[in-house]
Design a protein around this motif. Sequence first.
Motif, mmCIF file in Angstrom:
data_model
loop_
_atom_site.group_PDB
_atom_site.id
_atom_site.type_symbol
_atom_site.label_atom_id
_atom_site.label_comp_id
_atom_site.label_asym_id
_atom_site.label_seq_id
_atom_site.Cartn_x
_atom_site.Cartn_y
_atom_site.Cartn_z
ATOM 1 N N ALA A 14 -2.481 28.550 31.171
ATOM 2 C CA ALA A 14 -2.639 27.035 31.680
ATOM 3 C C ALA A 14 -4.119 28.576 32.688
ATOM 4 O O ALA A 14 -4.675 27.127 33.052
ATOM 5 C CB ALA A 14 -1.646 27.135 32.901
ATOM 6 N N ARG A 52 -2.932 22.429 34.350
ATOM 7 C CA ARG A 52 -3.881 22.211 34.243
ATOM 8 C C ARG A 52 -4.307 20.819 34.091
ATOM 9 O O ARG A 52 -5.601 20.699 35.949
ATOM 10 C CB ARG A 52 -5.017 22.659 32.595
ATOM 11 C CG ARG A 52 -4.739 23.892 32.693
ATOM 12 C CD ARG A 52 -5.320 24.079 30.062
ATOM 13 N NE ARG A 52 -4.599 23.370 29.493
ATOM 14 C CZ ARG A 52 -3.886 23.526 28.798
ATOM 15 N NH1 ARG A 52 -3.270 25.178 29.069
ATOM 16 N NH2 ARG A 52 -2.690 23.650 27.949
ATOM 17 N N ARG A 56 -7.389 20.821 37.903
ATOM 18 C CA ARG A 56 -8.363 19.792 37.221
ATOM 19 C C ARG A 56 -8.524 18.701 38.153
ATOM 20 O O ARG A 56 -9.694 18.305 38.596
ATOM 21 C CB ARG A 56 -8.288 19.255 35.687
ATOM 22 C CG ARG A 56 -8.887 20.499 34.610
ATOM 23 C CD ARG A 56 -9.179 20.309 33.580
ATOM 24 N NE ARG A 56 -8.566 20.946 32.085
ATOM 25 C CZ ARG A 56 -8.656 21.580 31.241
ATOM 26 N NH1 ARG A 56 -7.185 20.058 30.664
ATOM 27 N NH2 ARG A 56 -8.428 21.422 30.432
#
Length: 139
Positions: A14, A52, A56
């Motif tokens: 990740a 992720r 993000r």
Amino acid sequence: MSPELTISGLAKLAGVNVETVRYYQRRGLVSTPAKPLESSRRYPADVANRIRFIKRTQALGFSLEEIEGLLQLDSAFACAETRERMQDKFVLIEKKITDLMAMRDAMGTLATGAVGSGPLEGCPLIAALGMPETPQREE
């Protein structure tokens, strides 16, 4: 079926550290798999996608509470609401950019000495920051 990973393998996949995975688990953003006797927990590799997404989305300015709400909307039926939340965040970011640009301009004016050219007691920069603001023109 995707391969299963240890917590360190998941973190590496990740792109985060192990403590980040543990923190997300404590926050309820990532589930904690059962720990088998005499063995370590195993995580499905697709959990890395979720991590992720969290990282993000944080980088886009969403709080963990907002991200939790987005994760709860993760279905085709809620895509319109997800889009609406993202658009709302976009508007907030645009406002922040406008505010930051105004701050940059004001700081530039102060830092270049365009303020306080007359004889005053004390520092003219501090005096200028204490002055009433001039109203901004609407464009």
